[in-house]
Design an enzyme around this catalytic site. Structure first.
Site, mmCIF file in Angstrom:
data_model
loop_
_atom_site.group_PDB
_atom_site.id
_atom_site.type_symbol
_atom_site.label_atom_id
_atom_site.label_comp_id
_atom_site.label_asym_id
_atom_site.label_seq_id
_atom_site.Cartn_x
_atom_site.Cartn_y
_atom_site.Cartn_z
ATOM 1 N N HIS A 1 0.851 -1.189 0.000
ATOM 2 C CA HIS A 1 0.000 0.000 0.000
ATOM 3 C C HIS A 1 0.885 1.237 0.000
ATOM 4 C CE1 HIS A 1 -3.087 2.932 1.208
ATOM 5 N NE2 HIS A 1 -3.924 2.064 0.666
ATOM 6 N N HIS A 2 0.493 2.218 -0.823
ATOM 7 C CA HIS A 2 1.349 3.385 -1.022
ATOM 8 C C HIS A 2 1.514 4.216 0.254
ATOM 9 C CE1 HIS A 2 3.741 5.845 -3.539
ATOM 10 N NE2 HIS A 2 3.079 5.645 -4.662
ATOM 11 N N SER A 3 0.669 3.993 1.250
ATOM 12 C CA SER A 3 0.809 4.733 2.505
ATOM 13 C C SER A 3 2.065 4.339 3.266
ATOM 14 C CB SER A 3 -0.417 4.512 3.396
ATOM 15 O OG SER A 3 -0.569 3.137 3.703
ATOM 16 N N GLY B 1 5.004 4.253 2.030
ATOM 17 C CA GLY B 1 6.107 5.077 1.555
ATOM 18 C C GLY B 1 5.973 5.394 0.086
#
Length: 443
Positions: free
Chosen positions: A171-173, A175
């Site tokens: 998940h892009h959260s 990084g």
């Protein structure tokens, strides 16, 4: 073998973890997960943006290996490397007492839930298509918040360009692309020296002082162009949309709900450097130019087909005049990239543009991942609002173009890969034919 869709249907039945602040416990006194240590650090604004309904983005990194992967070796090394990073061993917890605000909470990680090795049909007539379909199916699913938001899929099947593949889904959260790539590369070593970390190319500044390089007039033009760009950016965020073209994505069910397909094409980095040296420009300029030339060919063909022509030739221009077709550029041009974002802009600007481009610089020598030599790496994303996203990834003497496409918008991504590859060949042939540069001048 459980399909990706079966796994996702089970995950969707799980609700996101919600906990009270005091001790991380529910009112019943039972902890909903095994906490090693609580971090009161909240998610950063950038991390929260990637949970927005209109921008719930996942990173997909396809890694091709020159040997079959040993799952036990991967698990043993993950315990000593990847799981030492707090983001890969933490939950993203929603606090009811703070209006659903999210924070990081450390937890014990069950690797069996994160390292997935599906039972693939080794006798399939097209291993490439089987792998492509499997990765595409991942884009139809999401990960629930009851586990750290990452997975590593081991696909031990021989394809046309690798003996096996590993697919990171993150998940892009957790990084941005640069930081996550740096983390993955920290788990690798040079093939020629098992103790040496990978070497990344040194970035040279391509932004000379405008006063020294071109005088006051250059400075005035820079200020003017900057002013115009700021106005265009504001207009785009508020109301200015692109012209509807065959590349325009038409969303019916919301962002991220349609399946995406990932196609990639690897070309010679020497060919790109040849054009770069001939034109006295940068690698970014060349790969962007090659991509746009390939897109022009593809778009010209699509417009020709819409007119009922059986074959859209290069000699006839089928593209209408005065169309507005713009891209969001997520290109690493700073030695130390920073993040300044707001949810409004992350929603409005991508939705008012047609394309998205991004690049990641890779190692200059061959590397191995826990003893598995790497053949290629192809990172991409899904969950973004664009119908087409193009990534550029360098590795040793190769450059890979990776397309993330909405299947309803671009049903033939491999044709677009062909067009991009052909555009590079035409550029290389042109500079050699005109004597602009000789092949032995490649640096």
């Amino acid at each position: 073998m459980e399909s990706v869709n079966d796994l996702d249907s089970k995950q969707q039945a799980l609700k996101p973890i919600r906990t009270k602040i005091a001790g991380g416990e529910e009112e019943s006194g039972k902890k909903p997960y095994d906490i090693e240590e609580e971090e009161e650090e909240p998610l950063s604004p950038a991390a929260r943006i990637f949970h927005e309904p209109n921008f719930n983005v996942y990173i997909i990194a396809i890694m091709g290996w020159k040997t079959k992967m040993d799952i036990q070796v991967v698990k043993a090394h993950f315990l000593r490397t990847l799981l030492k990073h707090p983001r890969f061993s933490s939950l993203q917890v929603k606090d009811d007492d703070k209006g659903g605000a999210m924070r990081w909470v450390r937890t014990k990680v069950d690797l069996d839930k994160h390292i997935i090795m599906p039972d693939l049909d080794q006798k399939t007539e097209s291993a490439d298509k089987l792998v492509e379909d499997y990765i595409s199916d991942l884009s139809k699913t999401s990960m629930d918040l009851s586990n750290p938001l990452w997975e590593f899929h081991i696909l031990n099947i021989k394809t046309s360009d690798a003996e096996s593949l590993g697919v990171f889904r993150i998940h892009h959260s957790l990084g941005d692309g640069v930081s996550l790539m740096s983390l993955v590369l920290a788990c690798t070593r040079q093939v020629s020296d098992s103790e040496a970390l990978p070497t990344l190319p040194v970035q040279k500044s391509s932004n000379p002082n405008p006063v020294k390089s071109g005088g006051v007039w250059s400075l005035i033009k820079m200020v003017w162009y900057t002013f115009v760009d700021v106005l265009m950016f504001i207009a785009t965020a508020l109301f200015l949309k692109d012209t509807v073209t065959p590349l325009t994505r038409h969303r019916k069910k919301g962002v991220g709900s349609e399946s995406r397909r990932f196609a990639y094409r690897t070309v010679s980095f020497d060919d790109i450097k040849l054009v770069k040296n001939a034109m006295n420009t940068t690698i970014n300029d060349v790969v962007m130019g090659v991509s746009l030339a390939g897109l022009s060919q593809y778009l010209n063909r699509r417009y020709g087909e819409a007119k009922g022509e059986a074959v859209a030739t290069q000699k006839k221009n089928n593209i209408p005049e005065n169309i507005r077709l713009r891209a969001t550029l997520l290109v690493n041009i700073r030695p130390s990239p920073g993040i300044h974002a707001a949810a409004f802009l992350f929603h409005r600007v991508p939705n008012h543009t047609t394309l998205c481009f991004s690049n990641i610089v890779g190692p200059i020598e061959e590397i191995g991942f826990y003893g598995h030599p790497l053949a290629f790496i192809a990172p991409s994303c899904y969950g973004q609002p664009h119908g087409l996203m193009v990534h550029f990834q360098s590795y040793t003497n190769k450059m890979t173009f990776i397309l993330s496409v909405d299947e309803a918008t671009i049903p033939d991504p491999h044709q677009l890969c062909d067009d991009i590859e052909e555009s590079l060949k035409l550029m290389k042939d042109a500079v050699i034919a005109r004597g602009i540069v000789k092949e032995n001048l490649i640096k």
